[in-house]
Design a protein around this motif. Structure first.
Motif, PDB file in Angstrom:
ATOM      1  N   GLY A   1       2.184  17.980 -19.478  1.00  0.00           N
ATOM      2  CA  GLY A   1       2.440  18.965 -18.431  1.00  0.00           C
ATOM      3  C   GLY A   1       3.489  19.973 -18.845  1.00  0.00           C
ATOM      4  N   PHE A   2       4.673  19.843 -18.278  1.00  0.00           N
ATOM      5  CA  PHE A   2       5.730  20.839 -18.480  1.00  0.00           C
ATOM      6  C   PHE A   2       6.726  20.432 -19.562  1.00  0.00           C
ATOM      7  CE2 PHE A   2       3.996  21.575 -14.286  1.00  0.00           C
ATOM      8  CZ  PHE A   2       3.785  22.942 -14.322  1.00  0.00           C
ATOM      9  N   GLY A   3       6.404  19.377 -20.310  1.00  0.00           N
ATOM     10  CA  GLY A   3       7.235  18.956 -21.430  1.00  0.00           C
ATOM     11  C   GLY A   3       8.340  18.005 -21.011  1.00  0.00           C
ATOM     12  N   ALA A   4       8.911  17.366 -22.021  1.00  0.00           N
ATOM     13  CA  ALA A   4      10.033  16.462 -21.796  1.00  0.00           C
ATOM     14  C   ALA A   4      11.291  17.285 -21.539  1.00  0.00           C
ATOM     15  CB  ALA A   4      10.228  15.567 -23.019  1.00  0.00           C
ATOM     16  N   HIS A   5      12.239  16.700 -20.833  1.00  0.00           N
ATOM     17  CA  HIS A   5      13.524  17.361 -20.627  1.00  0.00           C
ATOM     18  C   HIS A   5      14.287  17.318 -21.942  1.00  0.00           C
ATOM     19  CE1 HIS A   5      17.667  17.966 -19.284  1.00  0.00           C
ATOM     20  NE2 HIS A   5      17.116  18.663 -18.313  1.00  0.00           N
ATOM     21  N   ASN A   6      14.658  18.476 -22.457  1.00  0.00           N
ATOM     22  CA  ASN A   6      15.343  18.567 -23.740  1.00  0.00           C
ATOM     23  C   ASN A   6      16.823  18.819 -23.502  1.00  0.00           C
ATOM     24  OD1 ASN A   6      16.412  19.295 -26.218  1.00  0.00           O
ATOM     25  ND2 ASN A   6      14.668  20.559 -26.800  1.00  0.00           N
ATOM     26  N   PRO A   7      17.684  17.857 -23.868  1.00  0.00           N
ATOM     27  CA  PRO A   7      19.123  18.045 -23.640  1.00  0.00           C
ATOM     28  C   PRO A   7      19.693  19.255 -24.399  1.00  0.00           C
ATOM     29  CG  PRO A   7      18.691  15.942 -24.736  1.00  0.00           C
ATOM     30  CD  PRO A   7      17.366  16.562 -24.444  1.00  0.00           C
ATOM     31  N   ASN A   8      19.025  19.675 -25.481  1.00  0.00           N
ATOM     32  CA  ASN A   8      19.484  20.862 -26.214  1.00  0.00           C
ATOM     33  C   ASN A   8      19.298  22.147 -25.415  1.00  0.00           C
ATOM     34  OD1 ASN A   8      20.221  19.327 -28.440  1.00  0.00           O
ATOM     35  ND2 ASN A   8      18.207  19.520 -29.387  1.00  0.00           N
ATOM     36  N   ASN A   9      18.483  22.089 -24.358  1.00  0.00           N
ATOM     37  CA  ASN A   9      18.270  23.266 -23.511  1.00  0.00           C
ATOM     38  C   ASN A   9      19.296  23.370 -22.387  1.00  0.00           C
ATOM     39  OD1 ASN A   9      16.090  24.049 -25.041  1.00  0.00           O
ATOM     40  ND2 ASN A   9      14.574  23.133 -23.681  1.00  0.00           N
ATOM     41  N   VAL A  10      20.270  22.474 -22.377  1.00  0.00           N
ATOM     42  CA  VAL A  10      21.371  22.548 -21.407  1.00  0.00           C
ATOM     43  C   VAL A  10      22.553  23.151 -22.167  1.00  0.00           C
ATOM     44  CG1 VAL A  10      22.892  21.252 -19.870  1.00  0.00           C
ATOM     45  CG2 VAL A  10      20.492  20.547 -20.151  1.00  0.00           C
ATOM     46  N   GLN A  11      23.023  24.310 -21.706  1.00  0.00           N
ATOM     47  CA  GLN A  11      24.022  25.083 -22.437  1.00  0.00           C
ATOM     48  C   GLN A  11      25.270  25.325 -21.587  1.00  0.00           C
ATOM     49  OE1 GLN A  11      23.246  26.584 -25.648  1.00  0.00           O
ATOM     50  NE2 GLN A  11      21.419  25.307 -25.577  1.00  0.00           N
ATOM     51  N   LEU A  12      26.397  25.377 -22.265  1.00  0.00           N
ATOM     52  CA  LEU A  12      27.649  25.784 -21.619  1.00  0.00           C
ATOM     53  C   LEU A  12      27.839  27.276 -21.848  1.00  0.00           C
ATOM     54  CD1 LEU A  12      30.188  22.966 -22.524  1.00  0.00           C
ATOM     55  CD2 LEU A  12      29.349  23.571 -20.265  1.00  0.00           C
ATOM     56  N   VAL A  13      28.115  28.001 -20.782  1.00  0.00           N
ATOM     57  CA  VAL A  13      28.347  29.444 -20.852  1.00  0.00           C
ATOM     58  C   VAL A  13      29.721  29.711 -20.252  1.00  0.00           C
ATOM     59  CG1 VAL A  13      27.482  31.714 -20.143  1.00  0.00           C
ATOM     60  CG2 VAL A  13      25.855  29.854 -20.591  1.00  0.00           C
ATOM     61  N   GLU A  14      30.482  30.563 -20.912  1.00  0.00           N
ATOM     62  CA  GLU A  14      31.818  30.897 -20.394  1.00  0.00           C
ATOM     63  C   GLU A  14      31.680  31.581 -19.043  1.00  0.00           C
ATOM     64  OE1 GLU A  14      34.678  29.866 -21.783  1.00  0.00           O
ATOM     65  OE2 GLU A  14      33.357  28.863 -23.225  1.00  0.00           O
ATOM     66  N   ARG A  15      32.518  31.191 -18.102  1.00  0.00           N
ATOM     67  CA  ARG A  15      32.477  31.750 -16.733  1.00  0.00           C
ATOM     68  C   ARG A  15      32.652  33.265 -16.745  1.00  0.00           C
ATOM     69  NH1 ARG A  15      31.484  33.630 -12.443  1.00  0.00           N
ATOM     70  NH2 ARG A  15      32.086  32.875 -10.406  1.00  0.00           N
ATOM     71  N   GLU A  16      33.448  33.769 -17.699  1.00  0.00           N
ATOM     72  CA  GLU A  16      33.705  35.215 -17.755  1.00  0.00           C
ATOM     73  C   GLU A  16      32.457  36.020 -18.129  1.00  0.00           C
ATOM     74  OE1 GLU A  16      35.562  35.389 -22.250  1.00  0.00           O
ATOM     75  OE2 GLU A  16      36.873  34.847 -20.583  1.00  0.00           O
ATOM     76  N   GLU A  17      31.386  35.357 -18.614  1.00  0.00           N
ATOM     77  CA  GLU A  17      30.128  36.038 -18.945  1.00  0.00           C
ATOM     78  C   GLU A  17      29.354  36.435 -17.684  1.00  0.00           C
ATOM     79  OE1 GLU A  17      28.912  36.756 -22.120  1.00  0.00           O
ATOM     80  OE2 GLU A  17      30.857  36.073 -22.854  1.00  0.00           O
ATOM     81  N   PHE A  18      29.724  35.862 -16.553  1.00  0.00           N
ATOM     82  CA  PHE A  18      29.014  36.125 -15.301  1.00  0.00           C
ATOM     83  C   PHE A  18      29.725  37.207 -14.508  1.00  0.00           C
ATOM     84  CE2 PHE A  18      27.845  31.926 -16.606  1.00  0.00           C
ATOM     85  CZ  PHE A  18      26.507  31.816 -16.258  1.00  0.00           C
ATOM     86  N   ASP A  19      28.943  37.975 -13.798  1.00  0.00           N
ATOM     87  CA  ASP A  19      29.487  38.987 -12.900  1.00  0.00           C
ATOM     88  C   ASP A  19      30.388  38.275 -11.890  1.00  0.00           C
ATOM     89  OD1 ASP A  19      29.750  40.650 -10.554  1.00  0.00           O
ATOM     90  OD2 ASP A  19      28.091  41.851 -11.310  1.00  0.00           O
TER      91      ASP A  19
END
Length: 149
Positions: free
Chosen positions: A70-88
């Motif tokens: 179906g929609f594939g296995a959950h890949n832990p590598n697709n969970v990313q940390l993004v710096e808060r300052e990158e967001f509006d």
């Protein structure tokens, strides 16, 4: 009733629903117009298509589609940390919030906020249905030979 069955070289009109195994409805067209697709045209994931192979007009079936079909296995590598300052600064973050990002090729990539604090935001770029078994219900309305262009 024709003897034609769902398979390569056919165009299929059907009603369908997708649900999680806990009963949560994800998508359905049983209350509306049926959908039509040609086997192999890419409109339907291959695992869902293959579940239909061999069905005839008038058939109603239920299938459990595992993540790998179906929609594939959950890949832990697709969970990313993004710096808060990158967001509006005007964005009010909340767990479960879906945001749109651009990847290196400038393709739109949806991500879901999993966790956040003042410094970092954890974003899950997996498909929301990744890692889940999907209950796929179908009712085949019509099967026709595919039109070759």
């Amino acid at each position: 009733m024709r003897e034609l069955t769902v398979g390569p070289g056919t165009t299929v009109t059907l009603h369908f629903s997708l649900s999680l195994t806990d009963g949560e409805l994800v998508d359905s067209n049983f209350d509306g117009a049926p959908a039509t697709f040609t086997v192999g045209d890419g409109q339907m994931l291959k695992g869902f298509e293959q579940a239909l192979f061999g069905l005839q007009e008038g058939a109603s079936e239920e299938f459990v589609i595992p993540p790998e079909a179906g929609f594939g296995a959950h890949n832990p590598n697709n969970v990313q940390l993004v710096e808060r300052e990158e967001f509006d600064p005007g964005i009010e973050l909340s767990e479960g919030l879906m945001l749109s990002f651009a990847d290196a090729q400038n393709t739109e990539l949806p991500g879901v906020v999993v966790d956040f604090n003042d410094e970092q935001v954890t974003i899950d770029f997996n498909h929301p249905l990744a890692g889940r078994d999907i209950l796929f219900k179908v009712a085949i309305v019509q099967i026709e030979p595919a039109q070759v262009h």
